[in-house]
Design a protein around this motif. Structure first.
Motif, PDB file in Angstrom:
ATOM      1  N   SER A 291       2.846   4.123   1.194  1.00  0.00           N
ATOM      2  CA  SER A 291       3.172   4.508   2.567  1.00  0.00           C
ATOM      3  C   SER A 291       4.263   5.569   2.569  1.00  0.00           C
TER       4      SER A 291
ATOM      5  N   ASP B  41      -3.559   1.955  -5.179  1.00  0.00           N
ATOM      6  CA  ASP B  41      -3.727   1.783  -3.738  1.00  0.00           C
ATOM      7  C   ASP B  41      -4.509   0.490  -3.532  1.00  0.00           C
TER       8      ASP B  41
ATOM      9  N   SER C  82       7.842   3.718  -1.706  1.00  0.00           N
ATOM     10  CA  SER C  82       6.561   3.847  -1.009  1.00  0.00           C
ATOM     11  C   SER C  82       5.757   2.557  -0.975  1.00  0.00           C
TER      12      SER C  82
ATOM     13  N   TYR D 206       0.874  -1.160   0.000  1.00  0.00           N
ATOM     14  CA  TYR D 206       0.000   0.000   0.000  1.00  0.00           C
ATOM     15  C   TYR D 206       0.918   1.219   0.000  1.00  0.00           C
TER      16      TYR D 206
ATOM     17  N   GLY E  74      -6.531   0.218  -0.309  1.00  0.00           N
ATOM     18  CA  GLY E  74      -7.725   1.049  -0.395  1.00  0.00           C
ATOM     19  C   GLY E  74      -8.824   0.365  -1.194  1.00  0.00           C
TER      20      GLY E  74
ATOM     21  N   ARG F 191      -3.885   4.503  10.757  1.00  0.00           N
ATOM     22  CA  ARG F 191      -4.381   5.879  10.665  1.00  0.00           C
ATOM     23  C   ARG F 191      -4.969   6.172   9.281  1.00  0.00           C
ATOM     24  N   CYS F 192      -4.395   5.587   8.242  1.00  0.00           N
ATOM     25  CA  CYS F 192      -4.777   5.956   6.875  1.00  0.00           C
ATOM     26  C   CYS F 192      -5.901   5.103   6.288  1.00  0.00           C
ATOM     27  N   TYR F 193      -6.158   3.936   6.868  1.00  0.00           N
ATOM     28  CA  TYR F 193      -7.145   3.027   6.280  1.00  0.00           C
ATOM     29  C   TYR F 193      -8.182   2.608   7.314  1.00  0.00           C
ATOM     30  N   ASP F 194      -9.413   2.478   6.862  1.00  0.00           N
ATOM     31  CA  ASP F 194     -10.513   2.066   7.735  1.00  0.00           C
ATOM     32  C   ASP F 194     -10.529   0.539   7.846  1.00  0.00           C
TER      33      ASP F 194
ATOM     34  N   ASP G  52       0.889   4.193  10.740  1.00  0.00           N
ATOM     35  CA  ASP G  52       0.515   4.845   9.491  1.00  0.00           C
ATOM     36  C   ASP G  52      -0.608   4.078   8.799  1.00  0.00           C
ATOM     37  N   LEU G  53      -0.506   2.748   8.776  1.00  0.00           N
ATOM     38  CA  LEU G  53      -1.534   1.919   8.150  1.00  0.00           C
ATOM     39  C   LEU G  53      -2.882   2.112   8.849  1.00  0.00           C
TER      40      LEU G  53
END
Length: 408
Positions: free
Chosen positions: A90, A109, A100, A88, A112, A190-193, A187-188
């Protein structure tokens, strides 16, 4: 008028509130509550990028998730940390590792996409942090940070996965390694639901490692002893050694990993309080002695919400024997214990009848569910050798609908 009763009554009220709060905390820890999104019966499958193109092809990915929904699965474990890359995009990976994400994904992504497709179909997504502390020996970022690695007693960093693939192991005691792993996971989350994250026994390292200068110096400092020579241990006998000196060295190293995990989980929960911490190790004796991952201790300190136990056994007696171990039986009374079943590898097809027998036994013995390794072997790998791939795929779908039905 103020009286001593007001003071006493106020103290009693505050004490009552504290007791209720404490009861809630203890209930969560000792009963192992799942997050609210967790199903009553977990029906999971791992999605990998090894021997499978499903994560690299958006069309295949969409088809796979639709297939899994129709087959009554409810939980996806997609790999997101494999072969030295995130799968993903990052910013943390870009900063620390110089890339990344896996270049095969281009600017997609993938995670995502998985989250969006899964949410549409009410499937849980628990990304699998597969490689843990393991990394490919040829990675540029590994070569740029040799001080991050642990070594064997001969000072060598190379470990051969499957006896052929050169790997190295990050040192869990190195501060920068801890910062890297923590930053990637935070980070994972925080950024993904996502509904959770999953760690497996790569979140330890092989028993023959741990002889790097940092680890050895700390062992000397804390115990006043030198690490013992590495014995020849048998993986088929769970790497058990009768030597108490070796066992002390094993216990000490695994305890250091435990301490890091115990500090990591509250950081992740601070980002998302209902995050499910899932782990997918081997049975306890093998996991601790061979890879220094003492999942029972992780559970005892309350950092595990879901245990997905890898029980990849050909013979039914060996399969059920592992699951009847007292520790497994006790743990499933305290947290959800899901049983990982091998549904096949690229060069190792598994008879459908064996899979069915294992899944039937699990569902009949009050486990929290099943998870199958891996998606590709449910349909595509079997179809490659079938004279009637479409018919076989329908057969698999019927089989998994039956195996995973709530009434089963």
């Amino acid at each position: 008028m103020w009286t001593p009763w007001h003071y006493l009554g106020g103290k009693l009220w505050r004490l009552l509130i504290l007791l209720v709060a404490l009861l809630v905390v203890l209930t969560t820890v000792f009963l192992g509550q799942n997050s609210p999104a967790s199903p009553n019966k977990i029906r999971g499958v791992w999605l990998t990028n090894v021997d499978s193109n499903v994560l690299y092809d958006p069309v295949q990915l969409k088809t796979a998730i639709a297939d899994l929904k129709r087959a009554n699965f409810n939980t996806l474990y997609p790999t997101v940390w494999n072969d030295g890359h995130t799968l993903y995009p990052s910013a943390v990976a870009q900063q620390w590792l110089g890339q990344s994400q896996d270049e095969k994904l281009g600017d997609r992504d993938m995670l995502g996409e998985v989250v969006n497709l899964a949410k549409e179909k009410s499937l849980r997504v628990i990304p699998w942090f597969e490689f843990g502390f393991m990394a490919p020996a040829e990675s540029d970022w590994v070569k740029a940070h040799p001080h991050w690695l642990t070594t064997n007693a001969q000072g060598k960093t190379i470990w051969l996965e499957g006896g052929t693939i050169p790997r190295v192991w990050l040192n869990p005691l190195h501060p920068e390694v801890q910062q890297l792993i923590t930053a990637l996971l935070v980070d994972l989350v925080r950024c993904y639901d996502v509904d959770g994250i999953q760690l497996d026994d790569h979140f330890g390292y092989p028993y023959s490692f741990g002889y790097d200068p940092i680890t050895v110096a700390l062992y000397r400092q804390e115990t006043g002893k030198e690490p013992p020579p590495t014995p020849e241990l048998n993986l088929n006998q769970n790497c058990v050694s009768p030597d108490p000196v070796w066992q002390q060295w094993t216990d000490w190293r695994s305890a250091k990993i435990n301490r890091y995990v115990q500090s990591l989980v509250p950081i992740l929960k601070a980002v998302k309080p209902d995050l499910t911490i899932s782990i997918s190790p081997n049975p306890q004796t093998f996991s601790k002695n061979c890879f220094l991952l003492d999942w029972h201790s992780w559970h005892q300190v309350g950092v595990v919400d879901e245990l997905v136990l890898q029980v990849y056994r050909e013979k039914q007696a060996a399969f059920t024997g592992e699951l009847q171990q007292p520790l497994v039986q006790q743990t499933k009374q305290e947290i959800p214990v899901v049983v990982g079943i091998l549904s096949g590898l690229k060069n190792r097809p598994i008879p459908a009848q064996r899979i069915k027998e294992q899944a039937q036994w699990v569902n009949g013995h009050n486990f929290a569910g099943t998870a199958f390794f891996f998606y590709e072997s449910l349909w595509n790998l079997e179809a490659e050798t079938s004279p009637n791939p479409f018919g076989l795929r329908q057969q698999w779908q019927r089989l998994y609908q039956q195996l995973n039905a709530d009434k089963f």
